[in-house]
Enzyme design. Structure first.
Site, mmCIF file in Angstrom:
data_model
loop_
_atom_site.group_PDB
_atom_site.id
_atom_site.type_symbol
_atom_site.label_atom_id
_atom_site.label_comp_id
_atom_site.label_asym_id
_atom_site.label_seq_id
_atom_site.Cartn_x
_atom_site.Cartn_y
_atom_site.Cartn_z
ATOM 1 N N GLU A 117 1.050 1.613 -24.305
ATOM 2 C CA GLU A 117 2.198 1.821 -23.678
ATOM 3 C C GLU A 117 2.187 3.218 -23.069
ATOM 4 O O GLU A 117 2.840 3.442 -22.222
ATOM 5 C CB GLU A 117 3.411 1.910 -24.719
ATOM 6 N N HIS B 138 0.804 3.779 -19.725
ATOM 7 C CA HIS B 138 2.081 3.309 -18.460
ATOM 8 C C HIS B 138 2.929 4.630 -18.226
ATOM 9 O O HIS B 138 3.183 4.634 -17.129
ATOM 10 C CB HIS B 138 2.981 2.322 -19.147
#
Ligand code: NI
Length: 196
Positions: free
Chosen positions: A146, A149
């Site tokens: 994550e 990202h």
């Protein structure tokens, strides 16, 4: 709030570096986190980052489902979806692991991705508390996925062996038989891939 569209690989927003958010009390941040929660719940992933719904802010939601934690669960228990704002991290030691990952922005595919096994990370939660965590296994993996990202990095960009990249159905036998990986942990996986 709202289930948002998840943008897919090829959309340039997934390659952008996201901006810090002001704080947990900011109404836009609260709305954004709720949208992330609603969206990831609608598709059944383990995490989702703001850029994946087209919002270039340093926010993601993530979870460690029961049974996915490699550490003793007492020290590093599973948790349901929660948000982290403005995260940062560093590796602990030099150990790398190679683990299968999937991504809601790259549906239907998976790849074996090398990353640091143990990490220390920081951030702010939605109560405004500073968070500092040392972890490994799936927890460290979903965090790093994550976090990437927010830096405009998708997991294939981290891969070293592109033979271990492909469609879930085609790779499921290979993933079982060859075990280039420590576990079958996957982030953001569709239910289908999670069974892989
Ligand atoms: Ni992803």
């Amino acid at each position: 709030m709202a289930i948002r569209d998840i943008i897919r690989m090829g959309d340039p927003r997934l390659l952008a570096v996201s901006d810090p958010v002001p704080n947990h009390d900011d109404p836009e941040v609260k709305d954004l986190v709720q949208d992330l929660m609603d969206t990831v719940a609608s598709v059944g992933g383990a995490g989702l980052a703001a850029p994946q719904i087209g919002v270039l802010k340093r926010v993601f939601v993530y979870s460690v489902p029961p049974g996915r934690s490699l550490d003793t669960e007492e020290q590093d228990p599973p948790f349901t979806m929660k948000a982290l704002l403005n995260p940062s991290w560093e590796p602990i030691g030099t150990e790398q692991s190679v683990i299968w990952e999937g991504c809601l922005s790259i549906p239907g595919l998976r790849g074996a991705v090398p990353r640091p096994e143990r990490i220390r990370y920081r951030g702010t939660d939605m109560d405004g508390n500073r968070v500092e965590v040392e972890t490994g296994g799936f927890h460290a993996r979903v965090f790093q996925h994550e976090y990437d990202h927010l830096e405009g990095i998708l997991y294939p960009m981290r891969m070293e062996d592109m033979r271990l990249f492909g469609f879930n159905e085609e790779l499921s036998d290979l993933a079982r038989a060859q075990r280039p990986v420590k576990t079958e942990a996957e982030t953001e996986v569709e239910t289908e891939a999670a069974r892989g």
